[in-house]
Design a protein around this motif. Structure first.
Motif, PDB file in Angstrom:
ATOM      1  N   ASN A  61       2.629   1.115  25.668  1.00  0.00           N
ATOM      2  CA  ASN A  61       3.769   2.212  26.153  1.00  0.00           C
ATOM      3  C   ASN A  61       4.146   2.931  25.175  1.00  0.00           C
ATOM      4  OD1 ASN A  61       2.598   1.574  28.770  1.00  0.00           O
ATOM      5  ND2 ASN A  61       4.137   0.843  28.908  1.00  0.00           N
ATOM      6  N   LEU A  62       4.023   2.783  24.048  1.00  0.00           N
ATOM      7  CA  LEU A  62       4.700   3.296  22.770  1.00  0.00           C
ATOM      8  C   LEU A  62       4.494   4.768  22.653  1.00  0.00           C
ATOM      9  CD1 LEU A  62       4.375   0.839  19.579  1.00  0.00           C
ATOM     10  CD2 LEU A  62       6.779   1.553  21.277  1.00  0.00           C
ATOM     11  N   ASP A  63       5.441   5.641  22.323  1.00  0.00           N
ATOM     12  CA  ASP A  63       5.568   6.715  22.210  1.00  0.00           C
ATOM     13  C   ASP A  63       6.027   7.440  20.211  1.00  0.00           C
ATOM     14  OD1 ASP A  63       8.239   7.440  22.353  1.00  0.00           O
ATOM     15  OD2 ASP A  63       8.033   8.641  24.183  1.00  0.00           O
ATOM     16  N   ALA A  64       6.992   6.496  20.463  1.00  0.00           N
ATOM     17  CA  ALA A  64       7.863   6.517  18.894  1.00  0.00           C
ATOM     18  C   ALA A  64       7.659   5.390  18.251  1.00  0.00           C
ATOM     19  CB  ALA A  64       8.607   7.556  19.279  1.00  0.00           C
ATOM     20  N   LEU A  65       7.377   4.909  16.875  1.00  0.00           N
ATOM     21  CA  LEU A  65       7.114   3.692  15.817  1.00  0.00           C
ATOM     22  C   LEU A  65       8.230   4.675  14.810  1.00  0.00           C
ATOM     23  CD1 LEU A  65       6.541   0.786  15.894  1.00  0.00           C
ATOM     24  CD2 LEU A  65       4.821   1.658  15.702  1.00  0.00           C
ATOM     25  N   ASP A  66       8.712   3.646  14.574  1.00  0.00           N
ATOM     26  CA  ASP A  66       9.487   3.953  12.438  1.00  0.00           C
ATOM     27  C   ASP A  66       9.842   1.752  12.463  1.00  0.00           C
ATOM     28  OD1 ASP A  66       9.863   4.578  10.288  1.00  0.00           O
ATOM     29  OD2 ASP A  66      11.503   6.182  11.164  1.00  0.00           O
ATOM     30  N   LEU A  67       8.228   1.664  11.407  1.00  0.00           N
ATOM     31  CA  LEU A  67       8.632   0.858  10.204  1.00  0.00           C
ATOM     32  C   LEU A  67       8.337   0.779   8.899  1.00  0.00           C
ATOM     33  CD1 LEU A  67       5.537  -1.627  12.214  1.00  0.00           C
ATOM     34  CD2 LEU A  67       7.639  -1.898  12.775  1.00  0.00           C
ATOM     35  N   SER A  68       8.984   2.087   8.679  1.00  0.00           N
ATOM     36  CA  SER A  68       9.315   2.542   7.286  1.00  0.00           C
ATOM     37  C   SER A  68      10.276   1.451   6.555  1.00  0.00           C
ATOM     38  CB  SER A  68       9.558   4.172   6.923  1.00  0.00           C
ATOM     39  OG  SER A  68      10.361   3.978   8.068  1.00  0.00           O
ATOM     40  N   ASN A  69       9.658   1.893   5.205  1.00  0.00           N
ATOM     41  CA  ASN A  69      10.771   1.165   4.280  1.00  0.00           C
ATOM     42  C   ASN A  69      11.085  -0.396   4.900  1.00  0.00           C
ATOM     43  OD1 ASN A  69      12.137   3.598   2.504  1.00  0.00           O
ATOM     44  ND2 ASN A  69      11.581   4.003   4.805  1.00  0.00           N
ATOM     45  N   ASN A  70       9.832  -0.543   4.640  1.00  0.00           N
ATOM     46  CA  ASN A  70      10.252  -2.275   4.810  1.00  0.00           C
ATOM     47  C   ASN A  70       9.613  -3.024   4.004  1.00  0.00           C
ATOM     48  OD1 ASN A  70      12.579  -3.386   7.144  1.00  0.00           O
ATOM     49  ND2 ASN A  70      11.073  -1.808   8.390  1.00  0.00           N
ATOM     50  N   TYR A  71       8.942  -4.645   4.343  1.00  0.00           N
ATOM     51  CA  TYR A  71       7.773  -5.277   3.257  1.00  0.00           C
ATOM     52  C   TYR A  71       7.210  -5.764   3.876  1.00  0.00           C
ATOM     53  CZ  TYR A  71      12.106  -5.231  -0.099  1.00  0.00           C
ATOM     54  OH  TYR A  71      13.313  -4.521  -0.858  1.00  0.00           O
ATOM     55  N   PHE A  72       6.486  -5.038   5.275  1.00  0.00           N
ATOM     56  CA  PHE A  72       4.929  -5.714   5.495  1.00  0.00           C
ATOM     57  C   PHE A  72       4.110  -5.488   5.433  1.00  0.00           C
ATOM     58  CE2 PHE A  72       8.312  -3.670   9.435  1.00  0.00           C
ATOM     59  CZ  PHE A  72       7.751  -4.646   9.884  1.00  0.00           C
TER      60      PHE A  72
END
Length: 858
Positions: free
Chosen positions: A280-291
């Motif tokens: 159901n996601l329409d916006a996902l922001d995982l930037s600037n981490n250490y994944f």
């Protein structure tokens, strides 16, 4: 779920109106409306806590220092916020009690406290939780509301509280764990933009009715319990960005309604594979981490429109394989610094029919880039931008194929830092993609030569005959007219004791390579500007006025005289002029950089415009306008203040340019009226655009629009945005009236805590400049003082022109101010004091002045 929530809100409004109508039908002047003793004392203690708020009576009418009085027959009652003198932001639920005495009494409870941007100073005492039926608590945008989040007594019953919004304050310390235990009815919780520390309480798992959780831009840290969201099946928006959270992502499997997830700018690590099930996601922001590990395959997320995975430590992946795993309706795709490799098959991008921006900087994408494949892609069909932006800076691309005219390129492609840009030799293609200077010099030269040859062939015979027959007469006449004209020029300059440089036309023609298109810096309605190099080596900007824009000789010389005397660090300097026949040229100093629009909106030069630089630009323009309005005689009204007319030097110092529309303004006049309206759409003041009335306040209005552009980082008119955001000033008023002006701030800005206050100040100054009535706008000297913090801006008005409908309606009924009316607005609580009557156009009868209190060092 959104429909259910809207239905509940509708039912609540209907019930409130029903209660209000019954109240109006039955209440009499001698009736009393009584709050419980605990709520009376709670309001008293809140009032005490906020007594140091500047201009308290204007910003918070009703919140005065008072002592409740005990009346034996009815209990505690004095200065009741629900009836006798309404308090701003306080709303109550009222019902009639059994009456047996002289007075008819009504019971009441506080159900809502809403104060946004009221500049509250003080702390938030625990008495805020003593309202047992409180449904909404909103205290936002108060840079001096400090201290810790108040604790809740474990015996308190706050079952009615649905909305808790405390964003944009300076609250600090940890989030008390009892918030999860005692606020189980919460639907919306926003504690963002504070200074909160510590970890996320495990008790938050009890907030099973939560729809929105926003904790961004704090200093929260630690890992998030894996099962924290197991019971939060209703949550739609989760924003934990810009904190210091670490560890693995929590398990979001049970959050079936999750629509927008922002975990950016933290220290999260581990895999993100669990997110592939969040369809159901329409916006996902995982930037600037250490994944780490593989980037998620989100092909099943059919609603995904915005995805940012930039600046993580994912395993290397081929760019072509990744693009196959992204939904076709994506509009923004951020994949910078994610270890991507391989060749970018540009034809694959054609399936993304709504893509606006794709960021692939700092990867290892190599090979040949065939730009020609992208030509049919960015079509202006009403569903996307007319130009697609592809950022490929700092990759390994060695070759670019492009066969068309770069001057008409329909996309923005940035290749700085690639091997290709290190070896291109002044080709038009290389210049376009590596320096963002797109024009085809060879084609322009060839076209110009062909056009010259054609024209010469057609008129050669005619010119020959004319030259032979009347050549002698023209030479004699021209010499005579030139002598008269030169004498008039020297007489005019001698009268004002000025000696501006008079350049010959041949000198300027040689300096600009005969005004060649490759030397053109820009063009407006009144002429084109060319870059030239004089014989002494000095670089100048030559403005050649168009024939249909010519002034008469006296007006032209007046302009030269005035601009020669104008000398200010924030104004482009006029070095001299040239007259030859009907040709008139102005020679200015050349500012070695782009204008503000090109730098801020088009990102030419790839310069990072931080907030201190933006503030300096805003303040510099204000100083320049103050000088034009108050530092020269007669005054000068520029009439065309806009981002394109603000030039930036190499240090990003602003200089106001293009005085083609400037008017000399008589000192004895307050305003003048003209018939011909000129200027730029979006910057025109209402009284000028509709009635042709001109005063210094026309420039003040334009400056307000420009200041909003500087804060927001966007043009004042943008048809690619949603309809309610198309016009920047209109959108700003809507946000202002909703108490959400911070929503204007450019999301690309990384603000320090002290800078946020300055941004708020600049935004408030801009809104004061955008008042509909000219007399309600500040002068530019007041604008400069407010920007520097020498005087206080005051409250930014909630509406452009205020009509207190509620108070007038109640006077018509013969009632005192009622609690169930909307939040009261005092006629004297505007930024500007003036007449309280308004006509349909927002103009005022009578004068008004800016209400300002001297506060140094703010």
């Amino acid at each position: 779920m959104a429909r259910q929530k809207s239905a509940l809100l509708g039912i609540t409004i209907v019930l409130s109106l029903h209660v209000f109508s019954n109240f109006l039908e039955h209440v009499e002047a001698q009736d009393r409306i009584l709050l419980p003793a605990a709520e009376q004392w709670a309001l008293r203690n809140l009032s005490f806590a906020w007594q140091n708020t500047k201009d308290l009576n204007r910003l918070l009418p009703g919140w005065k220092d008072y002592e409740p009085e005990v009346l034996p027959e009815i209990g505690i009652s004095n200065y009741d916020p629900c009836y006798f003198d309404s308090w701003r932001g306080v709303r109550c639920y009222i019902r009639e009690r059994d009456n047996t005495g002289t007075y008819r009494n009504w019971d009441a409870n506080v159900v809502s406290i809403t104060l946004s941007g009221e500049l509250i100073k003080g702390n938030l005492p625990a008495d805020i939780w003593n309202f047992s039926t409180l449904s909404t608590l909103t205290l936002t945008g108060n840079p001096e509301l400090v201290g810790f989040l108040p604790s809740i007594n474990r015996d308190s019953e706050l079952w009615a509280l649905k909305n808790l919004d405390l964003h944009g304050n300076v609250l600090q310390g940890p989030i008390p764990s009892m918030y999860g235990d005692n606020l189980t009815g919460l639907e919306d919780l926003d504690l963002s933009n504070n200074l909160l520390t510590g970890s996320l309480p495990e008790s938050f798992r009890k907030l099973e009715k939560l729809w929105t959780l926003k904790l961004s831009h704090n200093q929260l840290s630690g890992s998030i319990p894996r099962n924290l969201f197991d019971n939060l099946s209703r949550i739609v928006t989760l924003d934990l960005s810009n904190n210091s959270f670490s560890g693995k992502l929590p398990n979001l499997t049970s959050a079936a309604s999750l629509n927008r997830l922002n975990m950016s700018h933290n220290a999260f690590s581990g895999s993100v594979e669990l997110l592939v099930k969040k369809t159901n996601l329409d916006a996902l922001d995982l930037s600037n981490n250490y994944f780490t590990g593989s980037m998620p395959n989100l092909s099943n997320c059919s609603n995904l429109q915005s995805l940012s995975l930039s600046n993580n430590k994912f395993d290397p992946q081929d760019i072509s394989a990744l693009l196959q795993n992204v939904t076709e309706i994506i509009t923004y795709l951020g994949l910078s610094n994610t270890a991507l490799y391989g060749t970018l098959n540009t034809s694959m991008l054609k399936r993304f029919t709504k893509l606006r921006t794709i960021e692939l900087d700092y990867n290892n994408i190599s090979g040949t880039l065939n730009v020609t494949d992208l030509l049919p892609f960015p079509v202006n069909d009403g569903t996307r931008n007319s130009k697609l932006r592809i950022n490929l800076r700092n990759n390994s691309i060695g070759t670019v194929i492009y066969k068309d005219h770069v001057g008409n390129l329909s996309l923005i492609l940035e290749l700085q830092g690639n091997p290709y840009c290190e070896k291109w030799v002044n080709s038009d293609v290389g210049r376009c993609f590596c320096k963002q200077e797109c024009f085809d010099s060879k084609k322009d030269i060839a076209n110009a030569k062909r056009k010259t040859i054609l024209i010469a062939s057609l008129v050669c015979g005619i010119l020959l005959a004319i030259i032979i027959s009347i050549g002698s007469f023209l030479i004699w006449k021209n010499r005579r007219d030139s002598g008269y004209r030169l004498a008039a020029v020297h007489e005019k300059f001698a009268k004002h004791e000025l000696k501006p440089t008079l350049y010959s036309y041949g000198e300027l023609q040689k300096a600009t390579n005969d005004f060649h298109p490759t030397t053109k810096l820009g063009e407006g309605a009144f002429g084109a500007v060319y870059k030239g190099k004089l014989a002494d080596g000095s670089v100048v900007a030559v403005k050649q006025l168009t024939t249909n824009a010519q002034q008469n000789m006296d007006d032209f010389l007046n302009e030269v005289v005035v601009l020669t005397t104008v000398k200010h660090r924030n104004l482009v300097k006029l070095k001299g002029c040239c007259l030859r026949g009907d040709r008139r040229l102005l020679v200015y100093e050349c500012v070695e950089n782009y204008d503000l629009a090109e730098t801020l909106f088009d990102h030419k030069g790839n310069q990072l415009i931080t907030w201190p630089k933006r503030f300096n630009i805003c303040l510099g323009v204000a100083h320049g306008l103050q000088y034009l309005h108050e530092g020269v005689e007669p005054r000068i009204i520029h009439r065309d203040i806009k981002a394109n007319n603000v030039l930036l030097d190499k240090n990003l110092e602003p200089k106001i340019a293009d005085f083609g529309l400037a008017l000399l303004f008589p000192n004895q006049e307050t305003h003048i009226t003209i018939l011909q309206i000129a200027g730029t759409k979006g910057y025109l003041a209402p009284e000028y655009a509709s009635l042709g009335q001109i005063s210094e306040k026309v420039d003040v209005f334009s400056f307000g629009v420009l200041a909003l552009e500087i804060v927001s980082g966007r043009r004042n008119i943008n048809f690619d945005l949603p309809l309610d955001q198309t016009y920047l000033s209109e959108w700003a008023w809507k946000l202002n009236e909703a108490g959400r002006l911070r929503g204007l701030v450019d999301p690309s800005l990384s603000l320090q805590v002290d800078e946020e206050d300055v941004v708020q100040r600049v935004t408030n100054v801009a809104m004061a400049c955008l008042q509909t009535a000219a007399e309600r706008r500040p002068t530019m000297s007041q604008v400069v003082a407010m920007l520097q913090g020498d005087i206080e801006v005051g409250e930014c008005v909630r509406e452009r022109f205020h009509e207190n409908v509620n108070r007038s309606y109640q006077k018509l009924l013969g009632l005192k101010t009622s609690v169930t009316s909307p939040v009261p607005v005092d006629e004297e609580s505007q930024v500007l004091n003036g007449s309280s009557s308004h006509d349909g156009g927002g103009s005022h009868a009578g004068s008004s002045s800016l209400e300002l209190s001297s506060v140094r060092g703010r």
